[in-house]
Design an enzyme around this catalytic site. Sequence first.
Site, PDB file in Angstrom:
ATOM      1  CG  ASP A  25      -0.114  -0.084   2.538  1.00 63.72           C
ATOM      2  OD1 ASP A  25       0.886  -0.839   2.564  1.00 63.72           O
ATOM      3  OD2 ASP A  25      -0.466   0.590   3.519  1.00 63.72           O
ATOM      4  CD  GLU A  26      -1.169   4.655   2.860  1.00 68.95           C
ATOM      5  OE1 GLU A  26      -1.993   5.556   3.063  1.00 68.95           O
ATOM      6  OE2 GLU A  26      -0.575   4.059   3.775  1.00 68.95           O
TER       7      GLU A  26
HETATM    8  C1  ACM Z   1      -3.679   1.189   4.596  1.00 71.18           C
HETATM    9  O1  ACM Z   1      -4.548   1.632   5.367  1.00 71.18           O
HETATM   10  N1  ACM Z   1      -2.672   1.941   4.202  1.00 71.18           N
HETATM   11  C2  ACM Z   1      -3.744  -0.178   4.093  1.00 71.18           C
END
Ligand code: ACM
Length: 524
Positions: A336-337
């Site tokens: 993620d991110e």
């Molecule tokens: C997330 O909340 N960055 C998976």
Amino acid sequence: MIYRTLFVFVAIIALAACQPQKKEINYPKTDLVAAPLIPKPVKTIATQSAFGLDAQTAIYTSTNDPAFEAVGQFLSEKIKGKTGLDLAVNNTSDATVERLIFINQSDSTDLATPESYQLYIKKDSILLNAKTAEGAFRGIQTLRQLIPEQSNDTLTDHPLWVIPSGKIMDAPKYAYRGSMLDVSRHFFSVDEVKKYIDAMAYYKMNTLHLHLSDDQGWRIEIKSWPKLTEVGGATEVGGGEGGFYTQEDYKDLVAYAAKHHITIVPEIDMPGHTNAASVSYPFLNGNGKKVEPYTGTQVGFSTFDAQKDTVYSFLDDVIGEIAAMSPGPYFHIGGDESHVTKKSDYILFIEKVEKIVQKHGKRMVGWNEIAQAKIDPSTIAQLWSNPKDAENAAANGSKIIMSPAHKAYLDMQYDSLTKFGLHWASYIPVDVGYNWDPETIVENLPKESILGIEAPLWSETISNIAELEYLAFPRLIGYAELGWSPTEHLNWEDYKERLAKQAAYLEKMNINYYPSKLIDWKKD
Ligand code: ACM
């Protein structure tokens, strides 16, 4: 084998029935259908009588599978904790037994999933049928919830806990029903995680995802790369001392979870969220800046160098060591991110890491962003932010874990007055956390693609177990029901009455739940 155990069961009932001192008990009228069970079972039929749990009750189990005996022992321990009664398990020489609980391995085709169970409660016997010890374990949680807090001391000359009679046929809606603890932003000890597992098991959840690394801390010992914990484990949000699990600690947690039929899903978040790893071993860093320990709460500034072979050799060691200690089928790679990873590098990275995970015998799980890469259909995407990613992953054959942040994130505040937590996705009062359908939240997602649901608890704003529990409870209990009970049973008005009656359990377990005013809490 089944016939033999059934024969033993029938013989024991007959023996119990012949006890000369046995007196008929005039049970009060009961109603199994009205029992405040969470999750609500698929089918419940009441027969208005009762089973009296007392010191003359014994537990028997099928003996061909030691895991069934372990379920019997677990039930005996929990009955002792709740009532003080010390019930023998599989002691066939006890002549004082009047009533029995029999946990039976059954091949019945009505038991459609490994976690299905049938519970038959009559005056002198409780029969629990399950195909697997896992199913039996789910079934005894129902039984635990049916035991009243108080004994009835008037029906006979000794205390008796009156369990309503009838029949329950039950099975989960989803195979995956989980929660996640972020032990990276703030570290939580083995005992604290075990306490969380106890409550998850009581509500029939079966998966605990541990977010073991992030920018602020690396929490799992890797023998081939010791600085990860020596350096990366020594920080946390706010400047506290951090901490980490030794491999012995982690194995202890895995074993404790397994005893509760809960699978641990380890997560090493990458290629972003990796500052603590790069502080430990700067060659990993791919953002071109000097790495420094980080104890703030921003996201999206770190990345592994996706172009370096040595990064993948490192990951082969890390994933290999963790996979070897994790008997469950999954390894979560985060994903993620990764805002400072070039998109082409991100895709290259996810595809290479997927192969490493598979080489170590695990199915890869990643946050929904991984759907941008060409992932294998066996890989699982966890929806938290972008429904399109979930649709794309499902179209490619992947299963989806549903954790939409605005409905399922346990770190979202209940309302603007909540002391801990965040609200970037939404405020999530207890009813909002319960009132959503995983099958309709993403428009074009076939329901067969849904593996299950998970409620993640991020820990930027919580630094001790009391704060953790305040955000998790009571919402976690609602997610347990969403993951288990058929859609037609999901009804807030009915649920909130059953939730109100969980207060006795939560207080006895010393769980610091948020006393939402939406619930008329019943403490006994
Ligand atoms: C997330 O909340 N960055 C998976």
